[in-house]
Write a protein that holds these residues in place. Structure first.
Motif, PDB file in Angstrom:
ATOM      1  N   TYR A  40       8.477 -22.361  23.725  1.00 25.94           N
ATOM      2  CA  TYR A  40       8.797 -23.399  24.701  1.00 25.94           C
ATOM      3  C   TYR A  40       8.422 -24.813  24.255  1.00 25.94           C
ATOM      4  CZ  TYR A  40       9.850 -19.723  28.058  1.00 25.94           C
ATOM      5  OH  TYR A  40      10.420 -18.650  28.696  1.00 25.94           O
ATOM      6  N   VAL A  41       7.436 -24.914  23.403  1.00 19.96           N
ATOM      7  CA  VAL A  41       7.045 -26.235  22.906  1.00 19.96           C
ATOM      8  C   VAL A  41       7.819 -26.558  21.628  1.00 19.96           C
ATOM      9  CG1 VAL A  41       5.154 -27.666  22.045  1.00 19.96           C
ATOM     10  CG2 VAL A  41       4.758 -26.065  23.948  1.00 19.96           C
ATOM     11  N   LYS A  42       7.852 -25.635  20.709  1.00 25.43           N
ATOM     12  CA  LYS A  42       8.580 -25.811  19.450  1.00 25.43           C
ATOM     13  C   LYS A  42      10.019 -25.288  19.612  1.00 25.43           C
ATOM     14  CE  LYS A  42       5.284 -27.599  16.949  1.00 25.43           C
ATOM     15  NZ  LYS A  42       5.398 -28.968  16.358  1.00 25.43           N
ATOM     16  N   ILE A  43      10.796 -25.991  20.413  1.00 20.55           N
ATOM     17  CA  ILE A  43      12.156 -25.551  20.724  1.00 20.55           C
ATOM     18  C   ILE A  43      13.090 -25.832  19.546  1.00 20.55           C
ATOM     19  CG2 ILE A  43      14.134 -25.900  22.262  1.00 20.55           C
ATOM     20  CD1 ILE A  43      12.136 -26.798  24.418  1.00 20.55           C
ATOM     21  N   THR A  44      13.906 -24.827  19.217  1.00 20.41           N
ATOM     22  CA  THR A  44      14.952 -25.002  18.213  1.00 20.41           C
ATOM     23  C   THR A  44      16.238 -24.379  18.751  1.00 20.41           C
ATOM     24  OG1 THR A  44      14.566 -22.887  17.078  1.00 20.41           O
ATOM     25  CG2 THR A  44      13.252 -24.788  16.346  1.00 20.41           C
ATOM     26  N   PHE A  45      17.327 -24.698  18.126  1.00 20.43           N
ATOM     27  CA  PHE A  45      18.620 -24.143  18.545  1.00 20.43           C
ATOM     28  C   PHE A  45      18.629 -22.624  18.404  1.00 20.43           C
ATOM     29  CE2 PHE A  45      23.038 -22.935  17.242  1.00 20.43           C
ATOM     30  CZ  PHE A  45      23.633 -23.092  18.491  1.00 20.43           C
ATOM     31  N   ASP A  46      18.072 -22.114  17.310  1.00 22.21           N
ATOM     32  CA  ASP A  46      18.060 -20.661  17.094  1.00 22.21           C
ATOM     33  C   ASP A  46      17.221 -19.940  18.151  1.00 22.21           C
ATOM     34  OD1 ASP A  46      19.728 -20.786  14.906  1.00 22.21           O
ATOM     35  OD2 ASP A  46      18.081 -20.932  13.459  1.00 22.21           O
ATOM     36  N   LYS A  47      16.100 -20.539  18.539  1.00 25.16           N
ATOM     37  CA  LYS A  47      15.276 -19.922  19.585  1.00 25.16           C
ATOM     38  C   LYS A  47      15.998 -19.976  20.926  1.00 25.16           C
ATOM     39  CE  LYS A  47      10.913 -21.204  17.361  1.00 25.16           C
ATOM     40  NZ  LYS A  47       9.698 -22.065  17.460  1.00 25.16           N
ATOM     41  N   TRP A  48      16.645 -21.090  21.188  1.00 26.31           N
ATOM     42  CA  TRP A  48      17.374 -21.254  22.456  1.00 26.31           C
ATOM     43  C   TRP A  48      18.495 -20.230  22.574  1.00 26.31           C
ATOM     44  CZ3 TRP A  48      22.543 -22.922  23.133  1.00 26.31           C
ATOM     45  CH2 TRP A  48      22.914 -23.177  24.467  1.00 26.31           C
ATOM     46  N   LEU A  49      19.090 -19.862  21.454  1.00 27.29           N
ATOM     47  CA  LEU A  49      20.162 -18.864  21.476  1.00 27.29           C
ATOM     48  C   LEU A  49      19.673 -17.521  22.015  1.00 27.29           C
ATOM     49  CD1 LEU A  49      22.033 -19.459  18.083  1.00 27.29           C
ATOM     50  CD2 LEU A  49      22.895 -19.931  20.391  1.00 27.29           C
ATOM     51  N   GLN A  50      18.381 -17.285  21.933  1.00 27.93           N
ATOM     52  CA  GLN A  50      17.817 -16.025  22.411  1.00 27.93           C
ATOM     53  C   GLN A  50      17.179 -16.153  23.793  1.00 27.93           C
ATOM     54  OE1 GLN A  50      19.571 -14.546  19.667  1.00 27.93           O
ATOM     55  NE2 GLN A  50      18.174 -13.021  20.497  1.00 27.93           N
ATOM     56  N   LYS A  51      17.246 -17.342  24.405  1.00 26.70           N
ATOM     57  CA  LYS A  51      16.625 -17.552  25.713  1.00 26.70           C
ATOM     58  C   LYS A  51      17.558 -17.080  26.831  1.00 26.70           C
ATOM     59  CE  LYS A  51      13.997 -20.877  28.447  1.00 26.70           C
ATOM     60  NZ  LYS A  51      14.482 -20.286  29.699  1.00 26.70           N
ATOM     61  N   SER A  52      17.067 -16.226  27.708  1.00 24.04           N
ATOM     62  CA  SER A  52      17.906 -15.643  28.760  1.00 24.04           C
ATOM     63  C   SER A  52      18.496 -16.712  29.665  1.00 24.04           C
ATOM     64  CB  SER A  52      17.087 -14.644  29.579  1.00 24.04           C
ATOM     65  OG  SER A  52      16.605 -13.593  28.772  1.00 24.04           O
ATOM     66  N   ASN A  53      17.642 -17.587  30.182  1.00 25.83           N
ATOM     67  CA  ASN A  53      18.104 -18.712  30.987  1.00 25.83           C
ATOM     68  C   ASN A  53      18.234 -19.920  30.069  1.00 25.83           C
ATOM     69  OD1 ASN A  53      18.273 -20.997  32.740  1.00 25.83           O
ATOM     70  ND2 ASN A  53      17.294 -19.844  34.374  1.00 25.83           N
ATOM     71  N   PRO A  54      19.409 -20.507  29.958  1.00 23.02           N
ATOM     72  CA  PRO A  54      19.578 -21.618  29.008  1.00 23.02           C
ATOM     73  C   PRO A  54      18.730 -22.843  29.346  1.00 23.02           C
ATOM     74  CG  PRO A  54      21.513 -21.398  30.433  1.00 23.02           C
ATOM     75  CD  PRO A  54      20.665 -20.191  30.665  1.00 23.02           C
TER      76      PRO A  54
END
Length: 293
Positions: A40-54
């Motif tokens: 949540y602090v070190k947000i990247t596009f690749d991590k966001w791709l795996q986040k259930s709620n965008p």
């Protein structure tokens, strides 16, 4: 180890309770913080791709999770402390070490604990969505519709007390190795609970795994399961929800895998998402400011 804590405290219930609370506090804060920082602090596009709620939760929402987590901690450690205290007074069948029962019984106990407590967690959780009095207690946890790892025990006192009852009930009805019992609760329920509240999904096991509940099922539960709609109240195994008919329809799935297949996760969408500044959580004034951030 747990027997040593009980002996060291002189079988003093309050002292044992406080020791377990401080141990649990350290473990929960450490693991929840590390996972939160990474995801949540070190947000990247690749991590966001795996986040259930965008979308990402607000710092104010995370603060509320942490406060309720700390409140729930005393309830979560009450039953473990009570179990050790009663065992020290020879009121329970709990034991330490391999003992006279041997390794075979230890292995059987492992599966008895796992299956019985998983069903108990499922059924009590289901009651929290189908019985008015239980929903009035449990609904506080559902304010976190977009949870983070800090939400793992962000419950009301009674919820945490009841969920920890197997730690007292099981050694009251059968011989149980207390180290094994506590280890399983710490690993399969609190540890796995951090994963379930992670808010992100693995590529495997993904949301369509036929046997186990993944972080998506629990996110779905937080997001859409309300009173009299007990979708995915199971913790580890899906079989309980399958038996009781509380599985969310596959054709309506909105896990990250299905979202990607629908073309909903793009770089353009990621760039539009607000990335909160969670550094305010390190400022002590923020914790005493009731205004929304």
């Amino acid at each position: 180890m747990l027997c040593e804590i009980s002996v060291w405290s002189g079988n003093n219930f309050i002292l044992t309770w406080m020791i377990l609370t401080f141990i649990a506090l350290g473990v929960l804060i450490l693991f929840s913080t590390l996972i939160f920082y990474h995801s949540y602090v070190k947000i990247t596009f690749d991590k966001w791709l795996q986040k259930s709620n965008p979308k990402y939760p607000s710092p104010n929402g995370v603060r509320t999770e942490i406060i309720l987590m700390l409140k729930g901690l005393l309830s979560a450690t009450f039953c473990p402390a009570l179990a050790l205290h009663l065992m020290g007074r020879q009121k329970l069948y709990g034991y330490c070490g391999v003992g006279e029962y041997g390794w075979g019984y230890l292995l059987i106990s492992f599966f008895i604990i796992w299956l019985s407590t998983d069903f108990f967690e499922f059924f009590y959780h289901r009651m929290g969505h189908t019985i008015d009095a239980c929903w009035n207690i449990h609904k506080s946890h559902h304010q976190f519709f977009n949870p983070t790892p800090f939400a793992v025990i962000a419950d009301e006192y009674l919820d945490q007390f009841v969920r920890a009852l197997p730690l007292v009930v099981l050694p009251a009805i059968m011989p149980i190795n207390m180290d094994l019992l506590f280890f399983q609760f710490a690993t399969f329920f609190y540890g796995y609970g951090i994963y379930l509240h992670w808010g992100h999904e693995f590529s495997y096991p993904d949301a369509h795994h036929p046997i186990i509940n993944t972080s998506f099922q629990h996110y779905l539960h937080h997001a859409i399961s309300i009173k009299n709609k007990p979708y995915h109240t199971g913790f580890y195994f899906k079989i309980w929800d399958q038996i009781f008919g509380s599985i969310y329809p596959r054709e309506k799935c909105f896990c990250v895998k299905c979202q990607k297949e629908q073309g909903l996760r793009t770089r353009e969408e990621f760039d539009k998402i607000e990335k909160p500044d969670y550094s305010v959580l390190l400022q002590w004034k923020f914790w005493f400011n009731e205004k929304q951030v």
